[in-house]
Design a protein around this motif. Structure first.
Motif, PDB file in Angstrom:
ATOM      1  N   GLU A  71      -5.767   5.736  -5.291  1.00 13.89           N
ATOM      2  CA  GLU A  71      -5.412   5.360  -3.923  1.00 13.89           C
ATOM      3  C   GLU A  71      -4.201   6.169  -3.442  1.00 13.89           C
ATOM      4  O   GLU A  71      -4.140   6.588  -2.281  1.00 13.89           O
ATOM      5  CB  GLU A  71      -5.110   3.858  -3.861  1.00 13.89           C
ATOM      6  CG  GLU A  71      -5.037   3.309  -2.452  1.00 13.89           C
ATOM      7  CD  GLU A  71      -4.976   1.794  -2.405  1.00 13.89           C
ATOM      8  OE1 GLU A  71      -4.701   1.258  -1.316  1.00 13.89           O
ATOM      9  OE2 GLU A  71      -5.194   1.154  -3.455  1.00 13.89           O
ATOM     10  N   LYS A  97       2.764  -0.718  -9.336  1.00 11.72           N
ATOM     11  CA  LYS A  97       1.624  -1.567  -9.692  1.00 11.72           C
ATOM     12  C   LYS A  97       0.750  -0.876 -10.745  1.00 11.72           C
ATOM     13  O   LYS A  97       0.348  -1.487 -11.746  1.00 11.72           O
ATOM     14  CB  LYS A  97       0.797  -1.860  -8.441  1.00 11.72           C
ATOM     15  CG  LYS A  97      -0.516  -2.588  -8.708  1.00 11.72           C
ATOM     16  CD  LYS A  97      -1.343  -2.700  -7.434  1.00 11.72           C
ATOM     17  CE  LYS A  97      -2.697  -3.329  -7.706  1.00 11.72           C
ATOM     18  NZ  LYS A  97      -3.527  -3.390  -6.472  1.00 11.72           N
ATOM     19  N   ALA A  98       0.481   0.398 -10.525  1.00 14.86           N
ATOM     20  CA  ALA A  98      -0.376   1.142 -11.446  1.00 14.86           C
ATOM     21  C   ALA A  98       0.249   1.222 -12.833  1.00 14.86           C
ATOM     22  O   ALA A  98      -0.435   1.072 -13.850  1.00 14.86           O
ATOM     23  CB  ALA A  98      -0.641   2.540 -10.893  1.00 14.86           C
ATOM     24  N   ALA A 129      -5.556   2.409  -8.716  1.00 18.87           N
ATOM     25  CA  ALA A 129      -4.293   2.440  -7.961  1.00 18.87           C
ATOM     26  C   ALA A 129      -3.777   3.865  -7.819  1.00 18.87           C
ATOM     27  O   ALA A 129      -3.328   4.277  -6.734  1.00 18.87           O
ATOM     28  CB  ALA A 129      -3.259   1.555  -8.649  1.00 18.87           C
ATOM     29  N   LEU A 141       2.449   1.164  -4.987  1.00 21.03           N
ATOM     30  CA  LEU A 141       1.225   1.422  -5.749  1.00 21.03           C
ATOM     31  C   LEU A 141       1.544   2.050  -7.100  1.00 21.03           C
ATOM     32  O   LEU A 141       0.898   1.750  -8.109  1.00 21.03           O
ATOM     33  CB  LEU A 141       0.298   2.347  -4.944  1.00 21.03           C
ATOM     34  CG  LEU A 141      -0.457   1.716  -3.771  1.00 21.03           C
ATOM     35  CD1 LEU A 141      -1.144   2.788  -2.945  1.00 21.03           C
ATOM     36  CD2 LEU A 141      -1.475   0.694  -4.276  1.00 21.03           C
ATOM     37  N   LYS A 172       0.810  -1.217   0.000  1.00 24.11           N
ATOM     38  CA  LYS A 172       0.000   0.000   0.000  1.00 24.11           C
ATOM     39  C   LYS A 172       0.842   1.265   0.000  1.00 24.11           C
ATOM     40  O   LYS A 172       0.308   2.367   0.005  1.00 24.11           O
ATOM     41  CB  LYS A 172      -0.924   0.012   1.240  1.00 24.11           C
ATOM     42  CG  LYS A 172      -1.964  -1.095   1.261  1.00 24.11           C
ATOM     43  CD  LYS A 172      -2.977  -0.943   0.131  1.00 24.11           C
ATOM     44  CE  LYS A 172      -4.066  -1.994   0.196  1.00 24.11           C
ATOM     45  NZ  LYS A 172      -5.050  -1.848  -0.903  1.00 24.11           N
TER      46      LYS A 172
END
Length: 502
Positions: free
Chosen positions: A62, A43-44, A59, A40, A35
């Motif tokens: 977030e 990942k995005a 993502a 993130l 997180k």
């Protein structure tokens, strides 16, 4: 000197991820590491690269929820949302890069040689917006009055689901696309320099359409970073071009539909005005006034279209895009920059024409109107007023059937009402009512329902005889005053109705 490099490389400018090792985060759990902003972000980016734009957007959102001032996340969120709408930077820029290489024949036509030109940049920019012809037609048919109507089309036009399911399906798809484009703009607009937003927000309506409360309520610093400005330019281009297509140029021929209609109406109204001088048949006169009403209604539709919230929003987006591109043109690849700037120039040309039609209250220092287009609308309205007056006078002269008076009166009253709308739409200097509008109530009495009641109980026991007596005393005969008698009788009955109403 401008920098030039492949479009695919520039599409991801400011979007490349800086790899992080996570060093120093040893006290975080695996879940916490996943997180973290760096995790993130990675990942995005991986999701984005795979074309999973919705997941990538989630993502990025977030990250922004954790830190609203994360610039990189906002830039990338805007790209991801555009991707959901089918307008990721790479796809959009690939389309735009073709604008400069589109060959068009030379104007002379004498040679088969071709030259590269920006002549088609407007149509290609709107085509790049990604809307299908069916989606454009569906939005045009629904004719949303506000941008929120368009964004909430499934609720606003729910009745279409049963009456016209095909249109409803296309409208829903278009609305979903616009929601993503709007979300992209709102994600990046907080990073747009306030000076640029202030430059285009010159009315409460435009401020509302751009939803600037959410933009200016966030990050107010005047950022000048190329990646941020370019991302904002892409967002405004995508949304502005899409709005332009669904409201102004539905057939994507590079010209504004309403302006073409105005040119046609000018000729048609002029022809009706010319024909009015030789009209003799009451039935044909009635048809002509009804046709004229249709033309005046079309003029009003032009004003409604060109002063529409969606039109104002599209033009505001192109103004923003123009200012953004001017600010960063030295760092934009030459082929992309020229495509964007040439496209904006074409939109500016259209904007000039549009405002020329609707800003009728603007005058120069000499007191003259500022646009020939205003004069065209004024000329059309003046011609329509002259035609209406001529048909009015002709009908009174040529008609011998009292039963036809009410029908003509209703049509002429419609004409007068539509001139009130013209005045409200185009300005007081544009639309002067036909002079006979002041006479229509007195001359033709009241509406059919009131007339029916009045005939049942006339003001005087023998109104026809009383009117005859009046004119006989003054003129010695009544025959030549037949029309005046009928008008006066209608007026007496109107007075009777008012008395009995008390």
């Amino acid at each position: 000197m401008k920098i030039t490099f492949p479009i695919a490389t520039f599409a991801m400018l400011g979007v490349a991820v800086a790899a992080t090792s996570g060093c120093g985060n040893g006290w975080l759990t695996s879940s916490e590491r996943e997180k973290s902003p760096s995790a993130l972000m990675l990942k995005a980016q991986l999701l984005y690269d795979k074309g999973k734009f919705a997941e990538a957007a989630a993502a990025y959102q977030e990250i922004i929820d954790q830190n609203p001032q994360n610039e990189r996340a906002r830039v990338r969120l805007a790209y991801a949302l555009n991707g959901e709408a089918g307008l990721g930077p790479l796809a959009l820029l690939t389309k735009l890069s073709k604008i400069q290489s589109t060959p068009t024949p030379k104007a002379s036509g004498a040679s088969a040689a071709t030259t590269s030109t920006s002549k088609n940049s407007l149509t290609q920019l709107t085509s790049a917006a990604g809307l299908t012809a069916a989606e454009i037609a569906a939005v045009a048919k629904a004719n949303p009055k506000t941008f929120q109507d368009l964004l909430n089309a499934e609720t606003k036009f729910a009745s279409l689901a049963s009456s016209d399911p095909t249109t409803f399906a296309q409208l829903s798809t278009a609305a979903a696309r616009f929601r993503k484009l709007q979300a992209s703009w709102k994600a990046i607009c907080q990073l747009v320099p306030k000076s640029i937003l202030d430059a285009v927000v010159n009315s409460a309506a435009r401020k509302k359409a751009l939803e600037l409360e959410s933009c200016l309520g966030g990050l107010n610093a005047a950022y000048q970073k190329p990646a941020i400005l370019f991302s904002a330019a892409i967002s405004t281009l995508a949304q502005g071009a899409a709005l332009y297509q669904v409201k102004l140029d539905t057939n994507n021929d590079g010209t504004v539909d309403a302006i073409k209609t105005a040119d046609t109406l000018t000729k048609e109204i002029s022809a009706l005005n010319t024909a009015s001088s030789s009209a003799t048949d009451p039935t044909e006169i009635k048809k002509s006034i009804d046709t004229l009403n249709t033309k005046i209604a079309a003029l009003n539709t032009i004003g409604e279209t060109l002063t529409h919230e969606l039109v104002d929003l599209a033009l505001a987006q192109f103004e923003i895009m123009s200012l953004l591109m001017t600010a960063i043109e030295d760092v934009v690849p030459e082929n992309v920059g020229k495509s964007l700037i040439n496209g904006v120039k074409k939109f500016e040309e259209s904007k000039t024409k549009i405002t020329g039609y609707v800003n009728t209250n603007s005058v120069s220092s000499t007191g003259k109107k500022t646009s020939a287009k205003q004069d065209k609308i004024a000329a059309s309205a003046s011609s329509a007023a002259k035609a209406a007056d001529a048909y009015y006078d002709k009908f009174k002269t040529e008609n011998t059937d009292p039963s036809k008076l009410e029908e003509f009166k209703d049509s002429f009253a419609t004409t007068c009402s539509q001139f009130d709308t013209l005045k409200a739409t185009f300005g007081s200097k544009t639309a002067t009512k036909p002079s006979n509008c002041a006479n229509v109530t007195l001359a033709f009495g009241l509406d059919s329902n009131e007339a029916h009641v009045a005939h049942e109980a006339p003001l005087v026991a023998d109104a026809e005889a009383s009117v005859d007596d009046v004119f006989a005393l003054e003129n010695g005969e009544t025959g030549e005053y037949e029309d005046v008698e009928r008008e006066f009788l209608d007026f007496l009955r109107f007075g009777d109705t008012l008395l009995r109403a008390d």
